[in-house]
Design a protein around this motif. Sequence first.
Motif, PDB file in Angstrom:
ATOM      1  N   ASP A 180       0.791  -1.148  -0.163  1.00 21.49           N
ATOM      2  CA  ASP A 180       0.044   0.102  -0.091  1.00 21.49           C
ATOM      3  C   ASP A 180       0.884   1.271  -0.126  1.00 21.49           C
ATOM      4  O   ASP A 180       0.680   2.321  -0.617  1.00 21.49           O
ATOM      5  CB  ASP A 180      -0.918  -0.064   1.106  1.00 21.49           C
ATOM      6  CG  ASP A 180      -2.069  -1.050   1.125  1.00 21.49           C
ATOM      7  OD1 ASP A 180      -2.349  -1.521  -0.035  1.00 21.49           O
ATOM      8  OD2 ASP A 180      -2.594  -1.329   2.337  1.00 21.49           O
ATOM      9  N   ALA A 181       1.985   1.228   0.923  1.00 19.25           N
ATOM     10  CA  ALA A 181       3.032   2.364   0.671  1.00 19.25           C
ATOM     11  C   ALA A 181       3.568   2.748  -0.387  1.00 19.25           C
ATOM     12  O   ALA A 181       3.603   3.815  -1.146  1.00 19.25           O
ATOM     13  CB  ALA A 181       3.866   2.169   1.774  1.00 19.25           C
ATOM     14  N   ALA A 182       3.998   1.492  -1.255  1.00 15.64           N
ATOM     15  CA  ALA A 182       4.652   1.529  -2.731  1.00 15.64           C
ATOM     16  C   ALA A 182       3.410   2.086  -3.592  1.00 15.64           C
ATOM     17  O   ALA A 182       3.741   3.035  -4.428  1.00 15.64           O
ATOM     18  CB  ALA A 182       5.118   0.199  -2.925  1.00 15.64           C
ATOM     19  N   LYS A 183       2.167   1.824  -3.402  1.00 18.22           N
ATOM     20  CA  LYS A 183       1.165   2.207  -4.375  1.00 18.22           C
ATOM     21  C   LYS A 183       0.935   3.515  -4.268  1.00 18.22           C
ATOM     22  O   LYS A 183       0.811   4.453  -4.939  1.00 18.22           O
ATOM     23  CB  LYS A 183      -0.094   1.370  -4.133  1.00 18.22           C
ATOM     24  CG  LYS A 183      -1.159   1.672  -5.349  1.00 18.22           C
ATOM     25  CD  LYS A 183      -2.457   0.620  -5.029  1.00 18.22           C
ATOM     26  CE  LYS A 183      -3.261   0.749  -5.940  1.00 18.22           C
ATOM     27  NZ  LYS A 183      -4.543  -0.366  -5.994  1.00 18.22           N
ATOM     28  N   ASP A 184       1.003   4.051  -2.938  1.00 20.97           N
ATOM     29  CA  ASP A 184       0.533   5.372  -2.650  1.00 20.97           C
ATOM     30  C   ASP A 184       1.692   6.312  -2.985  1.00 20.97           C
ATOM     31  O   ASP A 184       1.744   7.411  -3.287  1.00 20.97           O
ATOM     32  CB  ASP A 184       0.602   5.775  -1.033  1.00 20.97           C
ATOM     33  CG  ASP A 184      -1.089   4.946  -0.663  1.00 20.97           C
ATOM     34  OD1 ASP A 184      -1.796   4.568  -1.552  1.00 20.97           O
ATOM     35  OD2 ASP A 184      -1.029   4.744   0.557  1.00 20.97           O
TER      36      ASP A 184
END
Length: 159
Positions: A93-97
């Motif tokens: 999720d952090a990478a996507k954000d």
Amino acid sequence: MADEEQAAPASAPRKSKLLVVIGAVAVLALAGGGYFWHMESAARAQASAEAASKIDLYLPLDPPFVVNFKDGDSLRYLQVAVTLMSHDQKALDAAKDASPVVRDALVSLFSNQDFSVISSADGRRKLQDQALATVQKIVKERTGKPGIDALYFTSFVMQ
């Protein structure tokens, strides 16, 4: 006969004590068995939770990366599709954000390559390791841990 009558009452308390001891041992055995059954089911639940955390989670970085770079006097083209793998959904999720930051860093990395180096399997593995380290650094800045376990080139086209 009088001796027999006196012996009979003395054996009755012994039998009742024996029954109490046997009953206590049975209760303890059942309680112990219940405890071990509970511990076994708790261990199974923990193992199941650990197995669930070991599930590979993937995040494809779409669209594929397309970069141009110079090779001597000629202009080269590279198209590479990248997929991230983690066991931690929060890291993905952090990478996507942070997708714009991740994409910018990877475009910079890919466009600064030498054609002769990435033409070999060892060169591609080295580039893959560099790309993984780049993404891990970005994710670590946001979550406090690298979180991304692997980076895969799902397509790698050079021209």
